[in-house]
Design a protein around this motif. Structure first.
Motif, PDB file in Angstrom:
ATOM      1  N   ALA A  28       0.830  -1.206   0.000  1.00 59.63           N
ATOM      2  CA  ALA A  28       0.000   0.000   0.000  1.00 59.63           C
ATOM      3  C   ALA A  28       0.863   1.254   0.000  1.00 59.63           C
ATOM      4  O   ALA A  28       0.638   2.176  -0.797  1.00 59.63           O
ATOM      5  N   TYR A  29       1.848   1.291   0.880  1.00 64.98           N
ATOM      6  CA  TYR A  29       2.703   2.467   0.966  1.00 64.98           C
ATOM      7  C   TYR A  29       3.496   2.654  -0.323  1.00 64.98           C
ATOM      8  O   TYR A  29       3.673   3.778  -0.788  1.00 64.98           O
ATOM      9  N   LYS A  30       3.959   1.560  -0.894  1.00 61.79           N
ATOM     10  CA  LYS A  30       4.698   1.645  -2.161  1.00 61.79           C
ATOM     11  C   LYS A  30       3.805   2.243  -3.248  1.00 61.79           C
ATOM     12  O   LYS A  30       4.237   3.086  -4.025  1.00 61.79           O
ATOM     13  N   TRP A  31       2.532   1.813  -3.295  1.00 57.39           N
ATOM     14  CA  TRP A  31       1.583   2.339  -4.280  1.00 57.39           C
ATOM     15  C   TRP A  31       1.357   3.827  -4.065  1.00 57.39           C
ATOM     16  O   TRP A  31       1.412   4.611  -4.997  1.00 57.39           O
ATOM     17  N   VAL A  32       1.107   4.226  -2.812  1.00 58.36           N
ATOM     18  CA  VAL A  32       0.863   5.639  -2.505  1.00 58.36           C
ATOM     19  C   VAL A  32       2.096   6.475  -2.856  1.00 58.36           C
ATOM     20  O   VAL A  32       1.987   7.508  -3.519  1.00 58.36           O
ATOM     21  N   VAL A  33       3.269   6.034  -2.415  1.00 61.45           N
ATOM     22  CA  VAL A  33       4.502   6.787  -2.670  1.00 61.45           C
ATOM     23  C   VAL A  33       4.764   6.912  -4.168  1.00 61.45           C
ATOM     24  O   VAL A  33       5.162   7.978  -4.643  1.00 61.45           O
ATOM     25  N   SER A  34       4.491   5.866  -4.942  1.00 62.29           N
ATOM     26  CA  SER A  34       4.726   5.949  -6.391  1.00 62.29           C
ATOM     27  C   SER A  34       3.817   6.987  -7.033  1.00 62.29           C
ATOM     28  O   SER A  34       4.234   7.701  -7.944  1.00 62.29           O
ATOM     29  N   ARG A  35       2.575   7.105  -6.548  1.00 61.89           N
ATOM     30  CA  ARG A  35       1.649   8.116  -7.097  1.00 61.89           C
ATOM     31  C   ARG A  35       2.107   9.520  -6.723  1.00 61.89           C
ATOM     32  O   ARG A  35       2.028  10.443  -7.520  1.00 61.89           O
ATOM     33  N   ILE A  36       2.579   9.678  -5.493  1.00 61.42           N
ATOM     34  CA  ILE A  36       3.047  10.994  -5.057  1.00 61.42           C
ATOM     35  C   ILE A  36       4.344  11.359  -5.766  1.00 61.42           C
ATOM     36  O   ILE A  36       4.531  12.498  -6.191  1.00 61.42           O
ATOM     37  N   ALA A 132     -12.725  15.283   1.549  1.00 58.66           N
ATOM     38  CA  ALA A 132     -12.772  15.942   0.236  1.00 58.66           C
ATOM     39  C   ALA A 132     -12.748  17.461   0.391  1.00 58.66           C
ATOM     40  O   ALA A 132     -12.141  18.162  -0.431  1.00 58.66           O
ATOM     41  N   SER A 133     -13.358  17.967   1.453  1.00 62.19           N
ATOM     42  CA  SER A 133     -13.371  19.422   1.666  1.00 62.19           C
ATOM     43  C   SER A 133     -11.978  19.958   2.004  1.00 62.19           C
ATOM     44  O   SER A 133     -11.739  21.157   1.910  1.00 62.19           O
ATOM     45  N   ALA A 134     -11.084  19.077   2.397  1.00 63.25           N
ATOM     46  CA  ALA A 134      -9.724  19.493   2.749  1.00 63.25           C
ATOM     47  C   ALA A 134      -8.744  19.362   1.587  1.00 63.25           C
ATOM     48  O   ALA A 134      -7.557  19.630   1.750  1.00 63.25           O
ATOM     49  N   LEU A 135      -9.226  18.936   0.422  1.00 61.98           N
ATOM     50  CA  LEU A 135      -8.349  18.840  -0.750  1.00 61.98           C
ATOM     51  C   LEU A 135      -8.136  20.223  -1.359  1.00 61.98           C
ATOM     52  O   LEU A 135      -9.091  20.982  -1.552  1.00 61.98           O
ATOM     53  N   ALA A 136      -6.898  20.526  -1.674  1.00 62.02           N
ATOM     54  CA  ALA A 136      -6.590  21.743  -2.410  1.00 62.02           C
ATOM     55  C   ALA A 136      -7.116  21.576  -3.837  1.00 62.02           C
ATOM     56  O   ALA A 136      -7.313  20.443  -4.298  1.00 62.02           O
ATOM     57  N   PRO A 137      -7.346  22.688  -4.554  1.00 63.74           N
ATOM     58  CA  PRO A 137      -7.762  22.553  -5.954  1.00 63.74           C
ATOM     59  C   PRO A 137      -6.774  21.657  -6.718  1.00 63.74           C
ATOM     60  O   PRO A 137      -5.569  21.829  -6.610  1.00 63.74           O
ATOM     61  N   GLY A 138      -7.305  20.684  -7.426  1.00 64.71           N
ATOM     62  CA  GLY A 138      -6.471  19.742  -8.165  1.00 64.71           C
ATOM     63  C   GLY A 138      -5.875  18.662  -7.290  1.00 64.71           C
ATOM     64  O   GLY A 138      -5.091  17.844  -7.762  1.00 64.71           O
ATOM     65  N   GLY A 139      -6.248  18.631  -6.007  1.00 70.30           N
ATOM     66  CA  GLY A 139      -5.706  17.650  -5.076  1.00 70.30           C
ATOM     67  C   GLY A 139      -6.165  16.240  -5.384  1.00 70.30           C
ATOM     68  O   GLY A 139      -7.111  16.026  -6.146  1.00 70.30           O
ATOM     69  N   LYS A 140      -5.496  15.275  -4.785  1.00 63.46           N
ATOM     70  CA  LYS A 140      -5.807  13.875  -5.032  1.00 63.46           C
ATOM     71  C   LYS A 140      -5.998  13.159  -3.692  1.00 63.46           C
ATOM     72  O   LYS A 140      -5.351  13.470  -2.716  1.00 63.46           O
ATOM     73  N   ALA A 141      -6.915  12.186  -3.706  1.00 71.24           N
ATOM     74  CA  ALA A 141      -7.157  11.373  -2.521  1.00 71.24           C
ATOM     75  C   ALA A 141      -6.893   9.924  -2.866  1.00 71.24           C
ATOM     76  O   ALA A 141      -7.209   9.473  -3.966  1.00 71.24           O
ATOM     77  N   ALA A 142      -6.306   9.199  -1.935  1.00 76.80           N
ATOM     78  CA  ALA A 142      -6.058   7.772  -2.124  1.00 76.80           C
ATOM     79  C   ALA A 142      -6.633   7.038  -0.922  1.00 76.80           C
ATOM     80  O   ALA A 142      -6.216   7.275   0.215  1.00 76.80           O
ATOM     81  N   ASN A 143      -7.600   6.169  -1.174  1.00 72.77           N
ATOM     82  CA  ASN A 143      -8.200   5.349  -0.127  1.00 72.77           C
ATOM     83  C   ASN A 143      -7.789   3.910  -0.368  1.00 72.77           C
ATOM     84  O   ASN A 143      -7.987   3.380  -1.456  1.00 72.77           O
ATOM     85  N   ILE A 144      -7.225   3.302   0.649  1.00 76.21           N
ATOM     86  CA  ILE A 144      -6.840   1.901   0.561  1.00 76.21           C
ATOM     87  C   ILE A 144      -7.594   1.170   1.647  1.00 76.21           C
ATOM     88  O   ILE A 144      -7.535   1.543   2.815  1.00 76.21           O
ATOM     89  N   GLY A 145      -8.343   0.141   1.251  1.00 82.69           N
ATOM     90  CA  GLY A 145      -9.125  -0.577   2.243  1.00 82.69           C
ATOM     91  C   GLY A 145      -9.617  -1.892   1.707  1.00 82.69           C
ATOM     92  O   GLY A 145      -9.340  -2.266   0.576  1.00 82.69           O
TER      93      GLY A 145
END
Length: 160
Positions: A28-36, A132-145
């Motif tokens: 999971a962390y590898k996936w998140v870090v690769s996207r960032i 979602a309200s805390a995302l900056a314009p153009g921000g991205k969210a990643a949910n892993i579950g």
């Protein structure tokens, strides 16, 4: 040692301690870090449900500004311990279910690794809307579950 070498060194040390990082967390962390990493710039990140998570330290080692958020009032204790161990700075926020996120807090990336699904469906909806309200314009969210793979993929990313 540059930031990437330091990350690899510290991640290797974590992997030598299986009780600290499971295979699922590593993936999971590898996936998140690769996207960032693909954003190719320093970002501001919130890790939601971060009580014992090493992800904030991993992101901070890569030069990102990180806020670790959890309902557990001990989030500051645990994240402070990890930050000291890895020589990074991490801000923490103890979030109560009745709280929103301060309107002036906006993040380029918000992550939630195995945190949201521990709530009832109505609460999950409220949490997702709050995040979602805390995302900056153009921000991205990643949910892993965990979810039914037919209806919702294990790895899910959404643009803000």
């Amino acid at each position: 040692m540059d930031v990437h070498e330091e990350f690899q060194f510290n991640l290797s040390n974590v992997l030598l301690q299986p009780e600290r990082l499971t295979a699922a967390h590593y993936l999971a962390y590898k996936w998140v870090v690769s996207r960032i990493d693909a954003l190719a710039r320093p970002i501001s990140a919130m890790d939601f449900g971060a009580r014992y998570s090493l992800l904030p330290s991993i992101l901070a080692l890569r030069g990102h500004a990180v806020v670790a958020v959890d309902r557990d009032p001990q989030v500051g204790h645990w994240q402070g311990k990890y930050a000291q161990e890895y020589g990074v700075v991490i801000d923490t926020l103890n979030w109560k279910p009745s709280d929103g996120i301060a309107p002036d807090l906006k993040f380029d990336v918000i992550t939630a690794c195995w945190a949201i699904q521990h709530n009832g469906l109505d609460e999950q909806s409220r949490i997702v809307k709050t995040l979602a309200s805390a995302l900056a314009p153009g921000g991205k969210a990643a949910n892993i579950g965990f979810a039914d793979a037919a209806s919702y993929p294990l790895w899910h990313s959404a643009d803000g």
